[in-house]
Structure formats: structure tokens, C-alpha cells
Design a protein around this motif. Sequence first.
Motif, short mmCIF file in Angstrom:
data_model
loop_
_atom_site.label_atom_id
_atom_site.label_comp_id
_atom_site.label_asym_id
_atom_site.label_seq_id
_atom_site.Cartn_x
_atom_site.Cartn_y
_atom_site.Cartn_z
N LEU A 150 0.84 -1.19 0.00
CA LEU A 150 0.00 0.00 0.00
C LEU A 150 0.88 1.25 0.00
CD1 LEU A 150 -2.89 1.27 0.42
CD2 LEU A 150 -2.36 1.20 2.87
N ILE A 151 0.54 2.18 -0.87
CA ILE A 151 1.20 3.49 -0.92
C ILE A 151 0.13 4.52 -0.59
CG2 ILE A 151 2.26 5.22 -2.41
CD1 ILE A 151 3.42 2.89 -4.05
N LEU A 152 0.45 5.44 0.33
CA LEU A 152 -0.44 6.54 0.65
C LEU A 152 0.09 7.81 0.02
CD1 LEU A 152 -1.10 5.98 4.46
CD2 LEU A 152 -2.63 5.48 2.57
N LEU A 153 -0.78 8.54 -0.66
CA LEU A 153 -0.41 9.82 -1.23
C LEU A 153 -1.04 10.92 -0.38
CD1 LEU A 153 -1.04 9.19 -5.06
CD2 LEU A 153 1.10 8.95 -3.77
N VAL A 154 -0.22 11.87 0.06
CA VAL A 154 -0.69 13.00 0.85
C VAL A 154 -0.09 14.28 0.30
CG1 VAL A 154 -0.98 11.60 2.95
CG2 VAL A 154 1.18 12.78 2.56
N ASN A 155 -0.67 15.41 0.67
CA ASN A 155 -0.09 16.71 0.32
C ASN A 155 -0.39 17.70 1.45
OD1 ASN A 155 -2.76 17.50 -0.07
ND2 ASN A 155 -2.58 17.78 -2.28
N GLU A 156 -0.10 18.96 1.20
CA GLU A 156 -0.28 19.96 2.25
C GLU A 156 -1.75 20.16 2.63
OE1 GLU A 156 -0.39 22.09 -1.71
OE2 GLU A 156 0.88 20.58 -0.83
N ASN A 157 -2.68 19.64 1.84
CA ASN A 157 -4.11 19.77 2.14
C ASN A 157 -4.70 18.50 2.74
OD1 ASN A 157 -4.21 22.43 1.10
ND2 ASN A 157 -4.27 21.59 -0.97
N THR A 158 -3.86 17.53 3.03
CA THR A 158 -4.31 16.31 3.70
C THR A 158 -4.41 16.64 5.17
OG1 THR A 158 -3.17 14.97 2.04
CG2 THR A 158 -3.76 13.89 4.11
#
Length: 166
Positions: A150-158
Amino acid sequence: DIIIEADGNSLRGLTSEQAVRYLRGSEGTTVRLKVEREGNVLEFELTRRQINIPTVNAELHLNRVGYIDLNSFGSETAIALPGELQRLTRQGATGFILDLRDNSGGYLNTVVDIAGYFIGPKAVMKVQERSGKPYKIAPESTGLLFSQPLILLVNENTASASEILT
């Protein structure tokens, strides 16, 4: 399209949160909008109604990677996600990308249940009461445990519940 006016009230310069106050209303009522589209101003009268936006969008990439976009943690998300994980697995997914970018959060119980699909009955988080007494929050019973990569993608709006899941 840019909504520039609602019921005679200019929305120019307002934040999304401020503008929403003029757009939302009771189901069945109407709102008159002015919309700017490619330099032209168009007028619409819309009847308000409830909109149900799916919180889980899933598709198979390259015949083996399950891509799941979670845009929020709503009341139906914990029910929809395992079905999508199982569907993508049946289609050949051997690993998953869980996209939490721009996910502003949602219900705490939903994220706890979703975390349980990946970590089992372990504590998802530890909370400390004002009295100083700590306690753990764990999923009740998932019945499912996915162990594929599993890969989780996040950014500054997560944010919020998305950070807990991450």
C-alpha cells in the motif's frame, strides 16, 4: 465557470466558506446565480437539492495497481472502501495506492474503521483526556484485513482524519 453573484449578492473577493453562505439553503428553494464563462455573464435559477458525492473512487491501473481516491471520510466511506478493495483484488490488483491528497477529513469513527482494514484490531490512536488519563481508540471489528502493498499519497491539504489514517 466562476459564480460571481447569488440572489443579487456579489461573491467577488469572498472565500469559498463565505460564498457558500449565499449558495446553500433549504432543499426545494431556489437561488439565482450569475456565472462568468469565458468573458460572458450567464444567469441561472437553480433549485436546491441534496447532492450525494461518492467519497470513494476506485479504478485498476496497469492491470495490477488498485488506485483509490478517498476525498473525505463520510458515513458511507467505511462501507464502500472494502467493497472497492475486494473488487480491485478480483480484477487482479496486487497492490494499492490510497490517494488522500486534498482530503480534509471527516468522521473519526469512519477513519478508525478504515484503518482497521489495514492494521487489524490494533489501536489506531491514543487520546489523553484533560484529566491526564490516556485511552486507545481501536476499530471494533473489521472482519477484513488487507495485506497487499500500500502506498499513501498525501499533500499539504491532507488533514484531520486523513492524517490519522496516514
